[in-house]
Design a protein around this motif. Structure first.
Motif, PDB file in Angstrom:
ATOM      1  N   ALA A 159     -49.281  55.077  65.983  1.00 26.71           N
ATOM      2  CA  ALA A 159     -50.314  56.124  65.967  1.00 26.71           C
ATOM      3  C   ALA A 159     -51.702  55.505  65.959  1.00 26.71           C
ATOM      4  CB  ALA A 159     -50.122  57.028  64.749  1.00 26.71           C
ATOM      5  N   TYR A 160     -51.860  54.421  65.209  1.00 29.97           N
ATOM      6  CA  TYR A 160     -53.157  53.748  65.141  1.00 29.97           C
ATOM      7  C   TYR A 160     -53.525  53.150  66.501  1.00 29.97           C
ATOM      8  CZ  TYR A 160     -56.723  50.351  63.820  1.00 29.97           C
ATOM      9  OH  TYR A 160     -57.885  49.632  63.747  1.00 29.97           O
ATOM     10  N   ILE A 191     -53.806  56.628  57.621  1.00 34.13           N
ATOM     11  CA  ILE A 191     -52.444  56.137  57.470  1.00 34.13           C
ATOM     12  C   ILE A 191     -52.372  54.630  57.718  1.00 34.13           C
ATOM     13  CG2 ILE A 191     -51.410  58.360  58.013  1.00 34.13           C
ATOM     14  CD1 ILE A 191     -50.832  57.413  60.805  1.00 34.13           C
ATOM     15  N   GLY A 192     -53.249  54.111  58.576  1.00 34.62           N
ATOM     16  CA  GLY A 192     -53.291  52.670  58.807  1.00 34.62           C
ATOM     17  C   GLY A 192     -53.705  51.917  57.556  1.00 34.62           C
ATOM     18  N   MET A 193     -54.754  52.387  56.890  1.00 32.88           N
ATOM     19  CA  MET A 193     -55.212  51.754  55.649  1.00 32.88           C
ATOM     20  C   MET A 193     -54.163  51.900  54.550  1.00 32.88           C
ATOM     21  SD  MET A 193     -59.240  52.889  55.628  1.00 32.88           S
ATOM     22  CE  MET A 193     -59.635  51.980  54.135  1.00 32.88           C
ATOM     23  N   ALA A 194     -53.536  53.077  54.468  1.00 34.65           N
ATOM     24  CA  ALA A 194     -52.503  53.300  53.458  1.00 34.65           C
ATOM     25  C   ALA A 194     -51.324  52.362  53.672  1.00 34.65           C
ATOM     26  CB  ALA A 194     -52.036  54.756  53.497  1.00 34.65           C
ATOM     27  N   ALA A 252     -60.238  49.981  59.685  1.00 34.99           N
ATOM     28  CA  ALA A 252     -61.237  51.036  59.912  1.00 34.99           C
ATOM     29  C   ALA A 252     -62.330  50.605  60.880  1.00 34.99           C
ATOM     30  CB  ALA A 252     -61.873  51.438  58.575  1.00 34.99           C
ATOM     31  N   ALA A 253     -62.599  49.301  60.961  1.00 35.40           N
ATOM     32  CA  ALA A 253     -63.750  48.806  61.730  1.00 35.40           C
ATOM     33  C   ALA A 253     -63.595  49.023  63.227  1.00 35.40           C
ATOM     34  CB  ALA A 253     -63.973  47.325  61.439  1.00 35.40           C
ATOM     35  N   LEU A 266     -65.865  59.511  58.834  1.00 35.43           N
ATOM     36  CA  LEU A 266     -64.968  58.362  58.746  1.00 35.43           C
ATOM     37  C   LEU A 266     -65.401  57.412  57.640  1.00 35.43           C
ATOM     38  CD1 LEU A 266     -62.503  57.026  60.094  1.00 35.43           C
ATOM     39  CD2 LEU A 266     -64.087  55.779  61.566  1.00 35.43           C
ATOM     40  N   ALA A 267     -66.708  57.179  57.529  1.00 36.41           N
ATOM     41  CA  ALA A 267     -67.217  56.272  56.493  1.00 36.41           C
ATOM     42  C   ALA A 267     -66.901  56.810  55.098  1.00 36.41           C
ATOM     43  CB  ALA A 267     -68.724  56.079  56.661  1.00 36.41           C
ATOM     44  N   ALA A 268     -67.114  58.106  54.881  1.00 43.45           N
ATOM     45  CA  ALA A 268     -66.812  58.711  53.579  1.00 43.45           C
ATOM     46  C   ALA A 268     -65.325  58.650  53.279  1.00 43.45           C
ATOM     47  CB  ALA A 268     -67.308  60.156  53.552  1.00 43.45           C
TER      48      ALA A 268
END
Length: 390
Positions: free
Chosen positions: A93-94, A137-140, A167-168, A186-188
């Motif tokens: 998905a990412y 979901i990628g960060m998680a 995220a970058a 996105l930043a928040a």
């Protein structure tokens, strides 16, 4: 989703399939109520706009109903997916979301100064909407995989760096469009995910300071487009350019103020019927609620959004694994800040950045991404409920 029991001394149980009693019904009710209200408000905002509908007052109603049907299918599909497959498919998905953002820069359409749209057949897709969920979901997944392998020793600098790198990539691609509104959301969201995941205070303080310095540098270096700078200036002083950058905010305030306590009635708003508020069926949909449903109706809409965010946080708190906890909290941060940003710009307390109101504004991409997120929340809740029953 299936769960099997492996307790010693007990016979193996049959797989636990997706069952309605295990759903978070309050989350379901609030989200469906928001979608229903949004559909009516979109219909009202467009029914008298021949320039949008081509003379058919029901054009956008039919389009939004199709969007809702597709969104429900997506939500149920994620709800019914085994939790293990959710984690397996997260990297795909990412990658797909990043690919969509790249395609936008290569062959996208420019609307309102931002190159954010892909034309797929007769439908316009905004990949940046899906990127919000993909980043969550990628960060998680990064923090869950790394922490679990380190036997739960907590989130270290390596995990934080990995999450920031996840995220970058989408963030840079979104800035290149440029889509400042999505970038702020996105930043928040990223900040909220890091806080929930357990990033140290030094990291959070450093990121906050870096964001402030970066914003000042962007303005000083002329990175922002002139119309984006004008929007921020109009936010500081709406009377500065009442027929230009300040027009949207001024007309939005008038529309909301016209509603009073109980509103002028659905399909009866004077500002709405006259088409004075630009993008009223998308970014400024809250002004329709304020004018036609009044303080009471707009308050109910805000209350329903608050219920959705509350249930997402409750699901996060009850999640049995780190992936579910971080993903659910990230979704809550995403919905919460985006709703605040959208409603705030309609009331003049936030700059105009062009973000939709979750589950209420017209648009397939925003609704699809939101419904996928709801499906993931229900999936996490179902798994936690099943684990508690064993």
């Amino acid at each position: 989703m299936t769960v099997t029991s492996s307790r010693p001394g007990r016979a193996p149980q049959a797989p636990l399939a997706l069952r309605a009693p295990g759903l978070d019904w309050l989350l379901m009710f609030a989200s469906l109520a928001l979608i229903t209200m949004g559909t009516l408000l979109v219909w009202s905002a467009t029914s008298t706009r021949a320039d949008l509908t081509g003379g058919d007052p029901n054009t956008y109603l039919r389009k939004q109903l199709v969007n809702i049907a597709i969104g429900l299918v997506l939500m149920v599909s994620v709800m019914a997916t085994d939790h293990r497959w959710v984690r397996i498919l997260a990297p795909l998905a990412y990658v797909a979301s990043v690919g969509g953002l790249v395609m936008v820069l290569v062959a996208g359409s420019t609307i309102n100064g931002s190159r954010s749209w892909l034309q797929v057949g007769g439908m316009s897709i905004q990949p940046s909407e899906f990127a919000k969920l993909a980043v969550v979901i990628g960060m998680a997944l990064v923090v869950a995989e790394r922490t679990e392998r380190r036997w739960g020793r907590g989130v270290g600098s390596l995990e934080v760096v990995g999450m920031l790198l996840i995220a970058a990539v989408p963030a840079v691609l979104i800035l290149l469009q440029p889509d400042l509104g999505t970038m702020l959301v996105l930043a928040a969201t990223v900040f909220g995910v890091l806080a929930v995941a357990g990033a140290g205070r030094t990291w959070l303080a450093g990121l906050t300071l870096g964001a402030v310095v970066g914003a000042i540098a962007a303005v000083s270096a002329g990175v922002l487009k002139p119309y984006q700078v004008d929007r921020f200036l109009a936010f500081m002083d709406p009377t500065l350019d009442p027929r230009g950058a300040g027009y949207n905010v001024e007309q939005a305030r008038i529309a909301v103020g016209n509603g009073g306590l109980l509103g002028q009635g659905l399909f009866e708003g004077s500002q709405t019927r006259s088409g004075f508020v630009p993008e009223q069926h998308t970014d400024f949909i809250f002004t329709v609620a304020g004018e036609e449903l009044g303080l009471v109706g707009a308050g109910i809409l805000i209350l329903l959004l608050a219920v959705v965010i509350w249930r997402a946080l409750a699901i996060s708190a009850d999640a049995g694994d780190l992936f579910g906890r971080v993903a659910a909290a990230g979704i809550a941060c995403w919905f919460g800040f985006q709703a605040f940003q959208n409603i705030g710009m309609c009331l003049g307390i936030m700059p105009v950045t062009g973000v939709p109101l979750p589950f209420v504004s017209y648009g397939g991409s925003s609704l699809f991404a939101g419904m996928l997120a709801l499906g993931l929340l229900q999936n996490i809740h179902l798994r936690s409920t099943a684990a508690a029953r064993r």
